[in-house]
Design a protein around this motif. Structure first.
Motif: not given
Lengths: 563, 563
Positions: B378, B382-383, B405-406, B528-529, B532, B535-536, B539
């Motif tokens: 974390g 970045l992700l 991203l990030g 947690q990551l 995320e 979700t991406l 999407y």
């Protein structure tokens, strides 16, 4: 040649100050001189010799005596270089970074000059990029929302940690003795004019854009300040002034002392202070609505004039008389542009391209521009969001971060370089769209600043991506030129200057021969890419997926756990 | 020591072949030899000396005589090195890349050996990464969906352009005379076994994973093939075989000719052919459900055993007897893993880190691993989505592309390197989740392949990110070891080998001492990551925003307009 008249503009930047001596008749820049501040940006230790006073992270200070040294060094130099008789210099104007502010005594003495305060960081000049007042900015915004302050929409709904009251409140929070000892808290822009004229004035530009002042409503009411801190209730009356002079007015006459510093004649007209970006607007020939000025460098500042006050989503501020007297000046901004390209060449370009640049005797930016220019719009397959330093306009959200999408194993550095340029161009287009949607017309962009002067591919991409024509200001030092123009206006027509900045701009400001025009085929492709940009912009920027903020939170936790 | 028995495994890779001589009692690798194919991967010109026959883009061929040369070079070499008596070598097994296939005469002669076809590209071996049959794959998929073919779900809903019928149909489309002249179309894996034994066999692994065969239903029906092309109606009966031998069976005895090539004794047991990834499973000690094998290199192949056939989202295939007789073998995959890190070090790492690696005498990967290891999960902020070469499992979509991203102005190369590793780890976790959700248990990952051997940080991140323990196979050449194990099984217990691959694995396969265990604190951050990431993933991967595909379309248009 007895009738030739000149004006001097002095531009106070982040690392140095620059004077330019300009022919009032046609704006010809006759001589230029710069002074590198002896203490530059103070962000590690106060400049106290042996004694070590370390600054906290995010601090950025300056030494006000560097500004005096700028006058003493640069103005005599331009006189000397040009051979111009000081008697034919009719006016002086200055512009400054903002909000750059300092605490001073009633006679203008900076507190940091006093022995008792010299070792106190809060006694020094807080530079615009001093970012340690975020907690104070948060309180200012929280209280403004809670109390329904009517001025909040004028600033895109958010006051920055860089601005005047954030910095003032930080002094009060952390060094109440400095706050108490300060007879005045003042923008450095106004302080240097004070040093020239011997008396205090305050300009409408910094007051409006940085200190929540408006011609209509003045400053926020005392109750609001008291809600932040009871000791702050009367800050305006105790430490500032309600007398705000419009840019374009005459602040006063050059004092004997300042005449000694500069070699100019005592009594020479001195203009009310101005801000570097805003003073560039007339220097870029813009004194009327419809033509946006983009000051393009590490970041972009977008300035537009309008006949009335409108609420434009995500703007930095709207100020009556803020840029051109009689008009409403709108400001918006992208918080990182050149900085993103700089980041990429420093941290994302492999040795192969650096070697190629060396072989071709090119700067690495020029090499990447050359390679990226070989690509057609869309050919990189990439799309980026230009949020490496958050998003100022139109989302006003410092917690947003950068994104690149579309990479394959065939992606190369020039693809990414081009995509980053395109992303910043789409960011500008979104700001243009936001103005137009609010009824503040933008039909053309006049570019100035380092990027506009140097980077042809970038400028063409901006034209293609926005669909607007982009002329470029002729001057490579629009702030200093603009300041000289205001100096000529302070002198007035009867003294050989001008009665208004509009008149001055007609005579003294010019566009370069180059004008970037959108190519219809490329613009069509960029329309498609821009639609994709907007979708991502809204998805990541308007709450549908706050992953960027959550990642920042996870990062903060990770650093906390490790530290 | 008269009782010592040995087996030989030969692993046919992309650039070279490798033989290993293994002690049947304990799997000890006694000797290894490799042969670099004299013609390597043929992707520009056919190897015809003066005569230039240029290949189209996306073609990738091999010369079948390189396989014979591999036998002639490597097997004598391991006998020589070890001093082992050929009489104590009881069995031979081979594994191959797949689908790697060629057209041959009824006696096994490759068409490319014949003068009349030597200059015809379609007469040569089509290597697994020959990607020129995408139009044929599109037709195969379109017809399968239109005709509701029941086998489609077994392959994640999509047949690859790399697979058998895509390549066969391309021959028919583009070189019908080659198709007509071919008495057999055959996997190179089966062809080399044919060269060893003198008679044709076909293995359940390539038939199942690459040629749409299942033990239950056989091949697709003739009407389906006829719908693709009437000339293809009887392809199975005319050019292939319905006799499919399970891996683990004996293909036959070594012929006198092959004994001459290899130095082994005629009559030595030869195992049915196998595939490099799949044969690694028992070599990594896995012969039962519950433990996934991850073959980790430029890409990752995930292999899991199950007692029954389930539909698992996005898998590459499920084949009864495909890996271990009596069990259903599931395959899934990530199409780029090591390739992404390779791309990054070649195309995204600035000179500063290359210089640092040189000063520390480290490989650039090792340097970046060292620097990235200093970061907590974390901390990079970045992700990434690991789709630089599309997504095989679980989305089965070659048109997806990479995302990061990030980024901020403070992002550095080790941050990105770590984020890329994490993204591939999340990709593996999603595949694990997909298996578990379908009722195919994955409780542990056994890693093998180059990345597993070399990259400790990566392995620890995979453990932390998946929450699973990850032991690593002891052998650094699991395919060759696995092939030798199948050679021992082909010989059978009475000859000093084993009656089943399960027995062979118990004795001959071992895990290394290292076992990566998830750390609860790091795993919590990765949970947690990963949320995320999902979700991406959904999407961008499941139709909510098809921007990646549209960008590919715009890119294609741009290239078309420019070309």
């Amino acid at each position: 040649m007895a009738s030739r008249r000149y004006a001097v503009g002095v531009d106070f930047g982040t690392e140095s100050g620059r004077a330019v001596l300009v022919d009032v008749a046609d704006g010809r820049e006759v001589a230029t001189a710069t002074y590198e501040y002896s203490h530059g940006v103070i962000d590690e230790f106060l400049p106290l010799g042996e004694r070590k006073v370390r600054l906290a992270p995010d601090w950025a200070l300056q030494d006000p005596d560097d500004y005096i040294r700028t006058f003493r060094s640069t103005v005599p130099a331009v006189l000397r270089q040009s051979g111009v008789d000081p008697a034919s210099v009719i006016g002086v104007g200055i512009d400054f970074t903002a909000c750059t502010m300092l605490p001073v005594l009633a006679d203008g003495t900076p507190l940091c000059r006093l022995d008792e305060f010299r070792a106190s960081p809060h006694a020094w000049v807080k530079l615009w990029k001093h970012h340690a007042a975020q907690p104070e900015a948060d309180r200012i915004n929280e209280a403004a929302e809670r109390l329904g302050q009517p001025w909040l929409p004028r600033y895109g709904g958010k006051i920055s940690s860089e601005w005047f009251f954030s910095k003032a409140l930080q002094i009060l929070d952390e060094a109440p003795e400095i706050y108490a000892a300060a007879d005045r808290l003042i923008e450095a822009a106004d302080w240097v004019v004070w040093q020239l004229t011997g008396h205090e004035t305050r300009n409408s530009c910094t007051a409006g854009y940085k200190a929540i002042w408006s011609k209509q409503d003045g400053f926020p009411e005392s109750d609001y300040f008291a809600a932040l801190d009871p000791r702050l209730r009367n800050i305006v009356d105790e430490k500032m002034s309600r007398q705000i002079a419009s840019v374009g007015e005459r602040a006063g006459d050059l004092s004997a002392q300042a005449a000694g510093w500069t070699g100019l004649r005592a009594g020479t007209a001195v203009a009310v202070a101005n801000v570097d970006a805003h003073v560039s607007v007339p220097a870029a020939t813009v004194t009327e609505p419809g033509r946006m000025v983009a000051v393009m460098g590490t970041s972009i500042c977008h300035l537009v004039l309008g006949p009335s006050s409108r609420e434009v989503e995500g703007m930095c501020g709207v100020v009556e008389d803020g840029i051109i007297p009689g008009l409403f000046g709108y400001e918006a901004g992208q918080s990182a542009v050149g900085d993103i390209f700089g980041w990429f060449v420093d941290h994302g370009v492999p040795p192969e391209y650096h070697a190629l640049a060396a072989r071709q005797d090119l700067d690495i930016h020029a090499l990447l521009e050359q390679e990226a220019a070989k690509l057609a719009p869309g050919e990189s397959g990439l799309l980026a969001l230009d949020w490496w330093n958050g998003n100022r306009s139109i989302l006003v959200d410092v917690d947003l971060t950068g994104l690149i999408l579309g990479m394959t194993l065939a992606t190369r550095a020039p693809d990414i370089y081009r995509a980053l340029i395109e992303a910043t161009a789409f960011g500008t287009r979104l700001i243009v769209d936001s103005f137009n949607a609010a009824g503040v017309a933008v039909n053309e962009i006049v570019a100035c600043g380092g990027l506009a002067q140097r980077n042809e591919l970038l400028m063409q991409i901006y034209a293609d991506a926005t669909g607007l024509e982009i002329p470029v200001a002729a001057s490579s030092q629009t702030p200093a030129l603009g300041s000289a123009m205001f100096g000529a206006v302070a002198a007035g027509r009867l003294a050989g200057g001008y009665d208004s900045i509009v008149d001055a701009a007609h005579k003294m400001a010019r566009l370069a021969d180059v004008r970037y025009r959108p190519d219809p085929d490329r613009a069509r492709v960029y329309d498609q890419l821009y639609a994709e940009y907007r979708t991502l912009h809204d998805y990541f920027g308007r709450g549908a997926n706050d992953v960027m903020k959550r990642l920042k939170g996870i990062r903060t936790d990770a650093l906390g756990a490790g530290g």
